[in-house]
Design an enzyme around this catalytic site. Structure first.
Site, PDB file in Angstrom:
ATOM      1  N   GLU A   1      51.385  39.285  39.699  1.00 26.62           N
ATOM      2  CA  GLU A   1      50.626  38.226  39.224  1.00 26.62           C
ATOM      3  C   GLU A   1      51.538  36.831  39.583  1.00 26.62           C
ATOM      4  O   GLU A   1      52.485  36.767  39.663  1.00 26.62           O
ATOM      5  CB  GLU A   1      50.218  38.410  37.868  1.00 26.62           C
ATOM      6  CG  GLU A   1      49.458  39.660  37.434  1.00 26.62           C
ATOM      7  CD  GLU A   1      47.988  39.539  38.048  1.00 26.62           C
ATOM      8  OE1 GLU A   1      47.578  38.354  38.152  1.00 26.62           O
ATOM      9  OE2 GLU A   1      47.315  40.560  38.342  1.00 26.62           O
ATOM     10  N   TYR A  32      50.204  40.342  49.751  1.00 24.74           N
ATOM     11  CA  TYR A  32      49.035  41.364  49.479  1.00 24.74           C
ATOM     12  C   TYR A  32      48.402  41.971  50.830  1.00 24.74           C
ATOM     13  O   TYR A  32      47.724  42.594  50.714  1.00 24.74           O
ATOM     14  CB  TYR A  32      47.949  40.604  48.625  1.00 24.74           C
ATOM     15  CG  TYR A  32      48.156  40.438  47.078  1.00 24.74           C
ATOM     16  CD1 TYR A  32      47.729  41.193  46.192  1.00 24.74           C
ATOM     17  CD2 TYR A  32      49.106  39.201  46.528  1.00 24.74           C
ATOM     18  CE1 TYR A  32      48.074  41.113  44.794  1.00 24.74           C
ATOM     19  CE2 TYR A  32      49.499  39.321  45.342  1.00 24.74           C
ATOM     20  CZ  TYR A  32      48.945  40.143  44.430  1.00 24.74           C
ATOM     21  OH  TYR A  32      49.140  40.003  43.129  1.00 24.74           O
ATOM     22  N   VAL A  56      32.802  38.765  44.224  1.00 26.45           N
ATOM     23  CA  VAL A  56      33.027  39.945  43.211  1.00 26.45           C
ATOM     24  C   VAL A  56      34.065  39.130  42.265  1.00 26.45           C
ATOM     25  O   VAL A  56      35.312  38.499  42.638  1.00 26.45           O
ATOM     26  CB  VAL A  56      33.804  40.917  44.021  1.00 26.45           C
ATOM     27  CG1 VAL A  56      34.144  42.107  42.823  1.00 26.45           C
ATOM     28  CG2 VAL A  56      33.028  41.764  45.142  1.00 26.45           C
ATOM     29  N   ASN A  59      37.493  39.167  36.022  1.00 28.83           N
ATOM     30  CA  ASN A  59      37.828  38.338  34.874  1.00 28.83           C
ATOM     31  C   ASN A  59      37.126  37.288  34.966  1.00 28.83           C
ATOM     32  O   ASN A  59      37.681  36.031  35.526  1.00 28.83           O
ATOM     33  CB  ASN A  59      39.341  38.162  35.194  1.00 28.83           C
ATOM     34  CG  ASN A  59      39.989  37.340  34.213  1.00 28.83           C
ATOM     35  OD1 ASN A  59      39.342  36.957  33.102  1.00 28.83           O
ATOM     36  ND2 ASN A  59      41.120  36.854  34.345  1.00 28.83           N
ATOM     37  N   ARG A  66      38.034  28.557  39.756  1.00 24.94           N
ATOM     38  CA  ARG A  66      37.043  29.167  40.534  1.00 24.94           C
ATOM     39  C   ARG A  66      35.646  29.230  39.814  1.00 24.94           C
ATOM     40  O   ARG A  66      34.507  29.264  40.532  1.00 24.94           O
ATOM     41  CB  ARG A  66      37.483  30.596  40.769  1.00 24.94           C
ATOM     42  CG  ARG A  66      37.691  31.495  39.621  1.00 24.94           C
ATOM     43  CD  ARG A  66      38.300  32.732  40.193  1.00 24.94           C
ATOM     44  NE  ARG A  66      38.705  33.754  39.169  1.00 24.94           N
ATOM     45  CZ  ARG A  66      39.154  34.870  39.108  1.00 24.94           C
ATOM     46  NH1 ARG A  66      39.426  35.223  40.315  1.00 24.94           N
ATOM     47  NH2 ARG A  66      39.159  35.710  38.046  1.00 24.94           N
ATOM     48  N   LYS A 119      41.714  39.286  47.253  1.00 24.30           N
ATOM     49  CA  LYS A 119      40.447  38.831  47.633  1.00 24.30           C
ATOM     50  C   LYS A 119      40.350  38.226  48.797  1.00 24.30           C
ATOM     51  O   LYS A 119      39.226  38.200  49.388  1.00 24.30           O
ATOM     52  CB  LYS A 119      40.179  37.738  46.552  1.00 24.30           C
ATOM     53  CG  LYS A 119      40.400  38.259  45.169  1.00 24.30           C
ATOM     54  CD  LYS A 119      40.779  36.993  44.226  1.00 24.30           C
ATOM     55  CE  LYS A 119      40.634  37.586  42.829  1.00 24.30           C
ATOM     56  NZ  LYS A 119      41.895  38.341  42.380  1.00 24.30           N
TER      57      LYS A 119
END
Ligand SMILES: *[C@@H]1O[C@H](CO)[C@@H](O)[C@H](O)[C@H]1NC(C)=O
Length: 224
Positions: A1, A32, A56, A59, A66, A119
């Site tokens: 994270e 990632y 999508v 959270n 965003r 993402k």
């Protein structure tokens, strides 16, 4: 994270020898995902696209940049939202669902150096949707992916003008297609958790030799 979701880092100074993270300057770098150039690239055929923009999000936080950006963008352009606040998405069906869309909002939950997550790599690239990114600055993305492979929200002075551009691309096939030119050279790798990470650590341990190191500035480094 990212640092925004890694509380208590300041208490960890001097405790660790190495860092392993998505940051390129980690001792063990585990992005990632990444692009690689196969020796004999397969010609890329973009899938048929019947829909415009997908997002999508699980959270949902009104404080996140965003969500604020999405609220403005959707005033000018239809956006299909999936996840907690949107349409249901079956487990493991993200790539299939998104592949029907021309664009995907690869919006990170927080903005930090090198913080570019699945993402982008999975939800957008693996689904052959053109990513519209919100994360670190464009120059940071360009350290990892070609400049013509994505659209950055910072490329436009307002969400309205981004919407205008996406609608233009929707109607102009050759311009839209240009966002796929890089695919004739590169393929997308989406990192799988945690097996690849363990392999990277193992490799690092085996090649480290006998040098000693302690991470004294964990928080200030990770937050920089
Ligand atoms: C790991 O960090 C500790 C604490 O600073 C240090 O004593 C030790 O020598 C380090 N080990 C390696 C292999 O770097």
């Amino acid at each position: 994270e990212s640092p925004s979701h890694s509380p208590g880092l300041r208490g960890l100074a001097g405790l660790f020898n190495w860092t392993m993270s998505y940051r390129r300057d980690s001792d063990v770098f585990v992005p990632y995902g990444y692009l690689y150039a196969p020796p004999t690239p397969r010609p890329f055929v973009p899938p048929r696209k019947s829909r415009l923009v997908a997002w999508v999000i699980s959270n949902w936080n009104e404080e996140h940049a965003r969500v604020r950006y999405y609220r403005q963008l959707k005033e000018h352009l239809p956006i299909d939202v999936y996840g907690a606040r949107g349409m249901a998405l079956l487990e493991g069906s993200v790539v299939k669902t998104v592949s029907a869309y021309k664009f995907y909002l690869a919006f990170e939950n927080s903005q930090h150096t090198d913080y570019i997550t699945e993402k982008l790599w999975r939800n957008a690239f693996a689904a052959s949707a053109v990513p519209v990114v919100l994360g670190p600055r464009r120059a940071n993305y360009e350290r990892f992916i070609p400049a013509d492979s994505f659209i950055h929200v910072d490329d436009f002075p307002s969400p309205r003008l981004l919407a205008t551009y996406l609608k233009f691309l929707d109607k102009n096939k050759p311009s839209y297609r240009r966002y796929f030119a890089w695919r004739n050279k590169y393929e997308v790798h989406v990192t799988s958790f945690w097996d690849e990470h363990y392999c990277k650590v193992c490799e690092a341990v085996r090649t480290a030799g006998d040098q000693l190191k302690t991470v004294r500035n964990l928080a200030s480094w990770f937050e920089s």
